[in-house]
Design a protein around this motif. Structure first.
Motif, PDB file in Angstrom:
ATOM      1  N   HIS A  26       0.843  -1.195   0.000  1.00 14.56           N
ATOM      2  CA  HIS A  26       0.000   0.000   0.000  1.00 14.56           C
ATOM      3  C   HIS A  26       0.875   1.241   0.000  1.00 14.56           C
ATOM      4  N   ALA A  27       0.416   2.261  -0.701  1.00 14.83           N
ATOM      5  CA  ALA A  27       1.085   3.558  -0.690  1.00 14.83           C
ATOM      6  C   ALA A  27       0.070   4.669  -0.503  1.00 14.83           C
ATOM      7  N   VAL A  28       0.441   5.634   0.306  1.00 13.43           N
ATOM      8  CA  VAL A  28      -0.271   6.908   0.366  1.00 13.43           C
ATOM      9  C   VAL A  28       0.552   7.907  -0.437  1.00 13.43           C
ATOM     10  N   ILE A  29      -0.093   8.587  -1.362  1.00 13.87           N
ATOM     11  CA  ILE A  29       0.568   9.646  -2.123  1.00 13.87           C
ATOM     12  C   ILE A  29      -0.123  10.952  -1.760  1.00 13.87           C
ATOM     13  N   GLY A  30       0.622  11.809  -1.050  1.00 15.60           N
ATOM     14  CA  GLY A  30       0.057  13.075  -0.610  1.00 15.60           C
ATOM     15  C   GLY A  30       0.091  14.122  -1.707  1.00 15.60           C
ATOM     16  N   VAL A  31      -0.998  14.885  -1.820  1.00 16.93           N
ATOM     17  CA  VAL A  31      -1.108  15.948  -2.821  1.00 16.93           C
ATOM     18  C   VAL A  31      -1.521  17.226  -2.096  1.00 16.93           C
ATOM     19  N   SER A  32      -0.678  18.239  -2.166  1.00 14.85           N
ATOM     20  CA  SER A  32      -0.944  19.494  -1.468  1.00 14.85           C
ATOM     21  C   SER A  32      -1.737  20.447  -2.352  1.00 14.85           C
ATOM     22  N   SER A  33      -2.756  21.061  -1.786  1.00  9.99           N
ATOM     23  CA  SER A  33      -3.540  22.035  -2.546  1.00  9.99           C
ATOM     24  C   SER A  33      -2.724  23.309  -2.733  1.00  9.99           C
ATOM     25  N   GLY A  34      -2.865  23.927  -3.904  1.00  3.84           N
ATOM     26  CA  GLY A  34      -2.196  25.187  -4.162  1.00  3.84           C
ATOM     27  C   GLY A  34      -0.710  25.079  -4.431  1.00  3.84           C
ATOM     28  N   ASN A  35      -0.187  23.865  -4.544  1.00 12.46           N
ATOM     29  CA  ASN A  35       1.238  23.662  -4.806  1.00 12.46           C
ATOM     30  C   ASN A  35       1.421  23.398  -6.301  1.00 12.46           C
ATOM     31  N   SER A  36       2.184  24.246  -6.970  1.00 11.63           N
ATOM     32  CA  SER A  36       2.324  24.138  -8.421  1.00 11.63           C
ATOM     33  C   SER A  36       3.038  22.858  -8.854  1.00 11.63           C
ATOM     34  N   TYR A  37       3.723  22.201  -7.941  1.00 13.33           N
ATOM     35  CA  TYR A  37       4.361  20.921  -8.273  1.00 13.33           C
ATOM     36  C   TYR A  37       3.323  19.919  -8.778  1.00 13.33           C
ATOM     37  N   PHE A  38       2.122  19.988  -8.200  1.00 11.76           N
ATOM     38  CA  PHE A  38       1.085  18.998  -8.496  1.00 11.76           C
ATOM     39  C   PHE A  38       0.209  19.452  -9.660  1.00 11.76           C
ATOM     40  N   SER A  39       0.797  19.487 -10.845  1.00 12.59           N
ATOM     41  CA  SER A  39       0.024  19.747 -12.057  1.00 12.59           C
ATOM     42  C   SER A  39      -0.874  18.541 -12.339  1.00 12.59           C
ATOM     43  N   ALA A  40      -1.826  18.714 -13.256  1.00 17.59           N
ATOM     44  CA  ALA A  40      -2.713  17.601 -13.604  1.00 17.59           C
ATOM     45  C   ALA A  40      -1.910  16.415 -14.133  1.00 17.59           C
ATOM     46  N   ARG A  41      -0.918  16.710 -14.976  1.00 17.71           N
ATOM     47  CA  ARG A  41      -0.098  15.615 -15.512  1.00 17.71           C
ATOM     48  C   ARG A  41       0.685  14.917 -14.402  1.00 17.71           C
ATOM     49  N   ARG A  42       1.260  15.717 -13.493  1.00 23.07           N
ATOM     50  CA  ARG A  42       2.058  15.136 -12.418  1.00 23.07           C
ATOM     51  C   ARG A  42       1.194  14.210 -11.549  1.00 23.07           C
ATOM     52  N   VAL A  43       0.011  14.666 -11.190  1.00 17.52           N
ATOM     53  CA  VAL A  43      -0.854  13.848 -10.336  1.00 17.52           C
ATOM     54  C   VAL A  43      -1.276  12.573 -11.068  1.00 17.52           C
ATOM     55  N   THR A  44      -1.574  12.682 -12.356  1.00 16.06           N
ATOM     56  CA  THR A  44      -1.914  11.493 -13.142  1.00 16.06           C
ATOM     57  C   THR A  44      -0.747  10.511 -13.181  1.00 16.06           C
ATOM     58  N   ASP A  45       0.448  11.020 -13.382  1.00 12.30           N
ATOM     59  CA  ASP A  45       1.632  10.155 -13.398  1.00 12.30           C
ATOM     60  C   ASP A  45       1.870   9.506 -12.034  1.00 12.30           C
ATOM     61  N   LEU A  46       1.639  10.250 -10.970  1.00 16.82           N
ATOM     62  CA  LEU A  46       1.787   9.685  -9.629  1.00 16.82           C
ATOM     63  C   LEU A  46       0.820   8.526  -9.412  1.00 16.82           C
TER      64      LEU A  46
END
Length: 235
Positions: A26-46
């Motif tokens: 199991h993995a938890v992948i954290g995504v921060s709101s308002g953080n430009s690192y987490f683009s739509a592509r980045r989150v999809t790839d994650l």
């Protein structure tokens, strides 16, 4: 084109964390709101990376104390509310779409707001313990104060002192996230879990130290997850 497995490089924090990474339960992948690192592509790839490397994946985005944080940093109440709503709408859409893309069945990759976990008894028990430790455990309090100082120093004008309200909101935000650093397996009912983020998690040095004190559970791990060489850095 890289396979999903090779999109990111995971650096487990300890040898035991490496064991959990290899087990791939199991993995938890954290995504921060308002953080430009987490683009739509980045989150999809994650999400794709998680599905390729773990039996189960939970994408969890932070949605607690966001408006309060903006207001504490100086935004007028209505502006803070609107900014929080906009940020959360965006991150919710990205995380939900990424989970569906990686696993249309929804059985292996799931999307959650952090607030959705606060009704779970194990989360509540850990959170209550952390609030108590803020007053009774000097090591934990010093760690939290140091993290708050570092966060606010990056947000405030040079030389500007943090207010009590700003510090209180930061502490609430930190303690809201921290149960997932300590014992995700108990909260989400999984055998082991690797908490993945693109930076070292707050409290990692404390939670994975030797000896007595506040420590992560034996089946809780952490890994710093960064884009593989050759993948674009969208920050």
């Amino acid at each position: 084109m890289k396979t999903a497995t090779a999109l990111f490089q995971a650096q487990p924090y300890t040898p035991q964390c490496e064991v959990m990474a290899r087990e791939g339960a199991h993995a938890v992948i954290g995504v921060s709101s308002g953080n430009s690192y987490f683009s739509a592509r980045r989150v999809t790839d994650l999400a794709r990376w998680g599905a390729a490397n773990f039996e189960q994946v939970d994408l969890i985005y932070t949605d607690l104390f966001v408006g309060e944080m903006f207001e504490a940093l100086g935004y007028p109440p209505e502006d803070a509310r609107r900014k929080a709503v906009k940020n959360l709408r965006g991150v919710r859409a990205k995380v939900t779409a990424a989970a569906k893309d990686a696993d249309p069945s929804g059985s292996r990759v799931r999307a959650h707001a952090l607030s959705a976990l606060t009704t779970i008894a194990a989360y509540q028990n850990i959170h209550t313990k952390l609030i108590t430790l803020l007053e009774g455990d000097p090591e934990f309090r010093a760690t939290c104060d140091s993290l708050v100082d570092a966060f606010l120093s990056a947000k405030l004008l040079h030389g500007q002192a943090a207010t009590r309200r700003q510090r209180d909101v930061c502490l609430k935000y930190l303690c809201a996230e921290a149960p997932l650093f300590l014992d995700t397996p108990a909260i989400l009912n999984v055998p082991s879990s690797l908490n993945c983020y693109h930076q070292l998690l707050p409290m990692a040095e404390l939670l994975y130290a030797r000896g007595p004190g506040l420590r992560a559970s034996r089946n809780q791990g952490h890994a710093v997850l960064t884009p593989a060489e050759g993948e674009p850095d969208e920050r």
